[in-house]
Enzyme design. Structure first.
Site, PDB file in Angstrom:
ATOM      1  N   ASP A  87       8.164  10.854   1.237  1.00  0.00           N
ATOM      2  CA  ASP A  87       7.061  10.680   2.185  1.00  0.00           C
ATOM      3  C   ASP A  87       6.319  12.000   2.246  1.00  0.00           C
ATOM      4  OD1 ASP A  87       5.397   9.777   4.482  1.00  0.00           O
ATOM      5  OD2 ASP A  87       6.833   8.141   4.498  1.00  0.00           O
ATOM      6  N   GLU A  95      -0.600   2.451   4.660  1.00  0.00           N
ATOM      7  CA  GLU A  95      -1.453   3.399   5.391  1.00  0.00           C
ATOM      8  C   GLU A  95      -2.197   4.384   4.484  1.00  0.00           C
ATOM      9  OE1 GLU A  95       1.037   3.710   9.532  1.00  0.00           O
ATOM     10  OE2 GLU A  95       1.787   4.932   7.903  1.00  0.00           O
ATOM     11  N   HIS A  97       0.771   8.726   1.574  1.00  0.00           N
ATOM     12  CA  HIS A  97       1.991   9.353   2.121  1.00  0.00           C
ATOM     13  C   HIS A  97       2.604  10.344   1.135  1.00  0.00           C
ATOM     14  CE1 HIS A  97       2.952   7.403   6.013  1.00  0.00           C
ATOM     15  NE2 HIS A  97       2.276   6.388   5.540  1.00  0.00           N
TER      16      HIS A  97
HETATM   17  C1  TNX Z   1       4.526   3.367   9.988  1.00  0.00           C
HETATM   18  S1  TNX Z   1       5.741   1.139   8.460  1.00  0.00           S
HETATM   19  C2  TNX Z   1       4.942   3.859   8.766  1.00  0.00           C
HETATM   20  C3  TNX Z   1       5.844   5.014   8.708  1.00  0.00           C
HETATM   21  C4  TNX Z   1       6.139   5.562  10.084  1.00  0.00           C
HETATM   22  C5  TNX Z   1       6.377   4.409  11.033  1.00  0.00           C
HETATM   23  C6  TNX Z   1       6.781   4.811  12.410  1.00  0.00           C
HETATM   24  C7  TNX Z   1       5.217   1.992   7.328  1.00  0.00           C
HETATM   25  C8  TNX Z   1       5.285   1.360   6.065  1.00  0.00           C
HETATM   26  N1  TNX Z   1       4.714   3.212   7.576  1.00  0.00           N
HETATM   27  O1  TNX Z   1       5.316   5.995   7.873  1.00  0.00           O
HETATM   28  O2  TNX Z   1       7.248   6.373  10.004  1.00  0.00           O
HETATM   29  O3  TNX Z   1       5.194   3.649  11.120  1.00  0.00           O
HETATM   30  O4  TNX Z   1       7.187   3.691  13.161  1.00  0.00           O
END
Ligand code: TNX
Length: 540
Positions: A197, A334, A274
């Site tokens: 990440d 994201e 990420h």
């Molecule tokens: C969303 S769920 C994210 C993570 C975060 C999390 C915290 C997802 C695929 N991505 O990077 O840690 O929310 O709840």
């Protein structure tokens, strides 16, 4: 002679009344089995020098778990598969068609216990159920007796996953193995290892050593929120460093450990977002503006740069070598697409192909879908990869709020699905409203909510059959800087997840589950699990 018989009978009844003092264990198994039938025979009495019979070496490991559980003078003995019933405990491969994949039959009679299954995971599951019929306290096992019964059992879903983010906070190998043991205890079978990440790269890649030499370490900063802190520590920096990574040897060890227990390790390598840490290791991969200067590092790969694809292919080749998993998770969540609309190289791609930013994402992701298929693997990603024009061969891990329409739509498009609804199966959320809860990511997901949640409407499960792979809970570790904290957040919610993943829909019953909890906690205590007592707060 009459006196003699009376004397003998009295002696026998005295002896058996002593044996009756032995504690008969309640039938409290989590996850709830498909069927449990009492036989009303005299119980099986644990005898501390009995034998565990197996017919081939593939049964050795489940038999060893039983051996360790039983302690005392138990021995494992290999016997010919044609030999019939024995007194003692036997593990058997069965051709009985009523036993399903990963399922097992467990029969306890007065003199014998037989666990039969088609496959090794089935034997593990049978051993785990037997283990839960024994006292949690090893000191009580030698005086235990087990009720006579027949259990027929098999899982509702083929994919019963539990995730762990080791990027935000690194977790050492012994803990990873303990986590895997606990997945096995709950009959879960996928360990999703979130290895990459933005703030930490945790897997050694031989062709790109900088990824861990630089990317595994960061500077400790008290004033920053954990996920904001991605300043990498470089050699010579006097400030304290934090982090760690798994060598390829560590990874092989973990994968072998999990595989022996019938657990698949699903690796995740985040792309195209990420990935801030990658651009700290290799600045030349960053997006550029018209003048050729780097854009701010927001952790997104340039989609129109051969080097982006090259490094990720190199990584995935090593990942495939380490992980036998059919699925490889490529993240995809994201992604801040503003990089592509600002980058001089990506703008050219968008103009040439008339791509929207969502289609740039699919362009990037579909490349790896093809790449993984060419290597006989399947790509899995978070549901945001559905935006744009995704290949139907990609499997989806859906972390939205479990809206039936969304789930239906992705299945209709032909994708396989694993549901990890973000409002329920996110174990980084608070588990009670107590003000004494340690800081967590946010949200509230109580034990009751996790238990009561029904992942797939019956119609969807019936319509899409094998495309419905299963369910999973996720443990993001922004706020968990120690494995004890992971345990606090995961246990006992994992037990509630396990009943939805394993037990038939109609067997889920909150009141029965709560009766089973004291015994579950007994097991957690004996396995040194730092579970959250606050999880029961809504019940009190
Ligand atoms: C969303 S769920 C994210 C993570 C975060 C999390 C915290 C997802 C695929 N991505 O990077 O840690 O929310 O709840």
């Amino acid at each position: 002679p009459i006196k003699c018989i009376i004397f003998l009978l009295a002696g026998f009844s005295f002896f058996s009344s002593c044996r009756k003092d032995l504690k008969l264990q309640p039938i409290h198994i989590i996850p709830e089995p498909v069927s449990v039938q009492a036989l009303h025979l005299s119980p099986f009495v644990i005898d501390d020098h009995s034998i565990i019979y197996i017919t081939d070496s593939s049964m050795m490991l489940p038999a060893q778990l039983l051996l360790t559980t039983l302690g005392g003078g138990y021995k494992i003995r290999m016997i010919d598969r044609t030999l019939s019933t024995h007194s003692g405990i036997s593990l058997r491969h069965s051709t009985d068609t009523s036993i399903r994949d990963q399922g097992y039959n467990l029969e306890i009679h007065t003199q014998s216990i037989v666990i039969s299954a088609h496959d090794t995971p089935g034997l593990w599951h049978g051993v785990q159920s037997l283990r839960q019929l024994l006292p949690a306290d090893p000191a009580e096992i030698s005086t235990a007796s087990l009720p006579s019964l027949v259990i027929n059992d098999y899982p509702r879903f083929g994919w019963r996953g539990m995730h762990l983010d080791v990027s935000r906070h690194f977790m050492p190998v012994p803990f990873i193995k303990k986590y895997i043991d606990m997945l096995s205890f709950h009959k879960l079978n996928v360990f999703h290892w979130h290895l990459v990440d933005g703030i930490g790269w945790r897997i050694e890649i031989k062709s790109h050593p900088e990824l861990t030499e630089v990317g595994a370490w960061r500077v400790v900063k008290e004033d920053k929120k954990p996920w904001e802190d991605f300043e990498v520590w470089r050699s010579g920096d006097p400030r304290p460093k934090y982090g760690g990574f798994y060598t390829q040897e560590d990874i092989r060890e973990v994968v072998a450990y999990a595989t022996q227990k019938g657990i698949t390790v699903l690796p995740e390598i985040e792309l195209p977002g990420h990935s801030e840490v990658v651009f700290e290791c290799y600045p030349e991969l960053r997006c550029i503006d018209e003048k050729g200067d780097y854009l701010p590092n927001i952790g997104v790969y340039c989609a129109n740069l051969q080097a982006s694809y090259d490094i990720l292919e190199d990584v995935l080749v090593e990942v495939m070598d380490l992980f036998p998993s059919e699925y490889i998770h490529i993240g995809g969540d994201e992604v801040n697409k503003s990089n592509w609309t600002q980058c001089a190289r990506d703008k050219k791609l968008m103009e040439r192909e008339h791509y929207t930013p969502e289609e740039v994402q699919s362009h990037f992701v579909n490349h790896f879908d093809r790449f993984l298929r060419d290597h006989d693997r399947k790509m899995m990603g978070w549901h945001e990869i559905l935006e744009g024009n995704l290949s139907p061969s990609a499997a989806i891990m859906y972390w939205g709020n479990g809206r039936a329409d969304d789930v239906d739509e992705m299945l209709r498009e032909g994708h396989e699905s694993v549901l990890t609804p973000g409002n329920i199966y996110y174990f980084d959320h608070y588990q009670s409203t107590s003000k004494h809860e340690p800081p967590a990511f946010g949200g509230l997901s109580t034990l009751t909510q996790v238990y009561e949640y029904e992942p797939y409407p019956a119609a969807i499960e019936d319509t899409y059959g094998n495309q419905v792979l299963g369910i999973q809970a996720n443990c993001w570790t922004e706020y968990m800087d120690h494995s004890d904290q992971v345990e606090y957040m995961v246990f006992p919610r994992i037990a509630a997840l396990a009943e939805s993943a394993w037990s038939p829909r109609h067997k889920k019953d909150w009141s029965v589950f709560t009766q089973k909890i004291p015994r579950l906690l007994d097991f957690y205590n004996h396995q040194d699990i730092q579970y959250a007592p606050s999880s029961f707060r809504p019940l009190i």
